[in-house]
Design an enzyme around this catalytic site. Structure first.
Site, mmCIF file in Angstrom:
data_model
loop_
_atom_site.group_PDB
_atom_site.id
_atom_site.type_symbol
_atom_site.label_atom_id
_atom_site.label_comp_id
_atom_site.label_asym_id
_atom_site.label_seq_id
_atom_site.Cartn_x
_atom_site.Cartn_y
_atom_site.Cartn_z
ATOM 1 N N VAL A 1 28.028 32.900 45.650
ATOM 2 C CA VAL A 1 28.197 32.366 44.294
ATOM 3 C C VAL A 1 27.417 33.101 43.210
ATOM 4 O O VAL A 1 27.639 32.838 42.031
ATOM 5 C CB VAL A 1 27.846 30.863 44.166
ATOM 6 C CG1 VAL A 1 28.894 29.995 44.773
ATOM 7 C CG2 VAL A 1 26.477 30.565 44.678
ATOM 8 N N TYR B 1 17.514 27.635 55.071
ATOM 9 C CA TYR B 1 18.834 28.070 54.571
ATOM 10 C C TYR B 1 18.763 28.410 53.071
ATOM 11 O O TYR B 1 19.322 29.415 52.616
ATOM 12 C CB TYR B 1 19.874 26.959 54.849
ATOM 13 C CG TYR B 1 21.151 27.140 54.090
ATOM 14 C CD1 TYR B 1 22.107 28.047 54.508
ATOM 15 C CD2 TYR B 1 21.397 26.410 52.914
ATOM 16 C CE1 TYR B 1 23.277 28.239 53.790
ATOM 17 C CE2 TYR B 1 22.554 26.592 52.189
ATOM 18 C CZ TYR B 1 23.488 27.503 52.631
ATOM 19 O OH TYR B 1 24.640 27.701 51.912
ATOM 20 N N LYS C 1 25.158 34.209 55.128
ATOM 21 C CA LYS C 1 25.686 33.471 56.288
ATOM 22 C C LYS C 1 26.212 34.407 57.376
ATOM 23 O O LYS C 1 26.035 34.150 58.572
ATOM 24 C CB LYS C 1 26.813 32.522 55.841
ATOM 25 C CG LYS C 1 26.329 31.366 54.972
ATOM 26 C CD LYS C 1 27.492 30.637 54.301
ATOM 27 C CE LYS C 1 26.988 29.481 53.462
ATOM 28 N NZ LYS C 1 28.002 28.935 52.540
ATOM 29 N N SER D 1 25.739 32.966 49.719
ATOM 30 C CA SER D 1 26.502 32.733 50.953
ATOM 31 C C SER D 1 26.729 33.977 51.803
ATOM 32 O O SER D 1 27.125 33.857 52.964
ATOM 33 C CB SER D 1 27.871 32.142 50.622
ATOM 34 O OG SER D 1 27.787 30.759 50.579
ATOM 35 N N TYR E 1 36.214 31.319 51.856
ATOM 36 C CA TYR E 1 36.405 29.867 51.782
ATOM 37 C C TYR E 1 37.887 29.514 51.908
ATOM 38 O O TYR E 1 38.597 30.111 52.697
ATOM 39 C CB TYR E 1 35.792 29.300 50.486
ATOM 40 C CG TYR E 1 34.429 29.834 50.201
ATOM 41 C CD1 TYR E 1 33.394 29.629 51.100
ATOM 42 C CD2 TYR E 1 34.172 30.569 49.052
ATOM 43 C CE1 TYR E 1 32.128 30.133 50.853
ATOM 44 C CE2 TYR E 1 32.911 31.063 48.797
ATOM 45 C CZ TYR E 1 31.895 30.852 49.706
ATOM 46 O OH TYR E 1 30.670 31.354 49.462
HETATM 47 N N1 GLN Z 1 23.126 28.607 48.220
HETATM 48 C C1 GLN Z 1 24.476 28.242 47.922
HETATM 49 C C2 GLN Z 1 24.777 26.838 48.421
HETATM 50 O O1 GLN Z 1 24.337 26.500 49.468
HETATM 51 C C3 GLN Z 1 25.394 29.240 48.564
HETATM 52 C C4 GLN Z 1 26.833 28.936 48.321
HETATM 53 C C5 GLN Z 1 27.686 30.132 48.086
HETATM 54 O O2 GLN Z 1 27.252 31.249 47.833
HETATM 55 N N2 GLN Z 1 28.966 29.870 48.109
HETATM 56 O O3 GLN Z 1 25.430 26.065 47.781
#
Ligand code: GLN
Length: 335
Positions: free
Chosen positions: A279, A209, A86, A83, A261
């Site tokens: 994650v 993505y 992003k 993530s 988050y």
């Molecule tokens: N690739 C993961 C997903 O889309 C990224 C989520 C994350 O790092 N929180 O679920």
């Protein structure tokens, strides 16, 4: 709020300074030592390959805008950016389309729900609300320049490589593991199309993505990437201008309210820095005008944020005086 109302007001910037290189180095080592025994949290397993990560890995890196480098522990161990991609893809989208357009399409407010929530979309008539949850990130990926998915992917890979100051590449195993299991993200893509919020083939956008999340980085890379946002868009290691100072400000403002988050408010309250987590266990925090601190360790809390990385960055924020909201009397009080 209409940003054109401030159009002719000159933009001044006021930040502070880091203590000298030796003091920063000492504090980075101290943070590594202090939290290396922390064992709470659990390694992510909803992407099967992430479950195989060694939970004891722990790296910390600080990059100063003046070019100072500090790496501790497993700072050079590669892991998938997830993530954290992003925030940099968001910066590339604003650089291309401008602040107002991206704000209108993707939004800048916290959903208060988990990063992969479909309910957040349903509750907001399909509006993603912010670019740091999966729905907003997928909508943001769609905005990246490129006539085909392959071109968009290359724009992202090159763009994030410029932030890192080296050529980044995708971890094919992580990509395949997530691509085989990412039904939720594909559902989010379809829901966005259903609400008229995404143009093009949603599976193709979700595939780009998924690739961006599988980019392989180190803790050191994350700190360089973050330090580029701290340095008005110029990579302090390579000297390359990657994005404008306005793009940095916009990106950091969104991170402050959404980067961790549904724990973003708590993070800002305790740590006081814009930051983003992923994650695989990485977190990068940006201190405008000073530098960036990154940390990595695979065990996560229930919102998906690395436990040790939060502690290490919290320690550094406090000890280095990075908290954006901390103030002290102008005239020192007499004791
Ligand atoms: N690739 C993961 C997903 O889309 C990224 C989520 C994350 O790092 N929180 O679920």
């Amino acid at each position: 709020m209409d940003p054109t109302r401030f159009q002719n007001v000159p933009q001044e910037v006021s930040t502070g300074r880091l203590p000298g290189w030796h003091r920063v180095e000492e504090l980075v080592r101290q943070a590594h030592e202090r939290y290396a025994e922390e064992s709470s949290g659990a390694v992510a397993d909803y992407i099967p390959i992430l479950a195989q990560a060694d939970p004891e890995l722990f790296g910390i890196a600080v990059i100063e805008v003046a070019g100072g480098v500090h790496d501790a522990g497993d700072a050079l161990h590669p892991f998938s950016i997830q993530s954290i991609s992003k925030m940099f893809v968001y910066a590339l989208a604003i650089a291309e389309h401008g602040h107002a357009h991206v704000r209108d399409i993707v939004g800048v407010n916290n959903t208060g729900l988990a990063f992969n929530s479909l309910m957040a979309l349903e509750l907001n008539a399909g509006h993603p609300m912010n670019p740091m949850v999966n729905a907003g990130a997928i909508a943001t990926t769609a905005l990246v320049p490129g006539a085909t998915p392959a071109e968009k992917w290359e724009t992202i890979r090159q763009g994030l490589s410029a932030f890192a100051g080296r050529q980044l590449s995708m971890d094919g195993e992580v990509y395949r593991s997530e691509a085989e299991t990412n039904d939720r993200n594909r559902a989010i893509g379809r829901l966005l199309v259903g609400y008229g919020r995404l143009e093009g083939d949603p599976d193709e956008i979700v595939d780009v993505y998924t690739r961006q999340c599988a980019l392989s980085v180190t803790t050191h890379d994350l700190a360089v990437m973050g330090a580029t946002l701290a340095d008005g868009g110029v990579n302090p290691v390579t000297g390359e201008r990657v994005v404008s100072a306005d793009v940095c400000r916009d990106t950091l403002a969104v991170l402050a309210s959404t980067g961790l988050y549904e724990r973003s408010g708590e993070w800002l309250f305790e740590i006081g820095l814009p930051a983003k987590s992923g994650v695989a266990g990485g977190i990068v925090a940006v201190s405008p005008g000073k530098g960036a601190a990154a940390a990595f360790s695979p065990r996560l809390d229930s919102a998906g944020n690395s436990v040790r990385a939060q502690l290490a960055i919290g320690h550094l924020s406090r000890a280095l005086g990075l908290n954006l909201f901390a103030s002290a009397p102008h005239v020192q009080e007499l004791s």
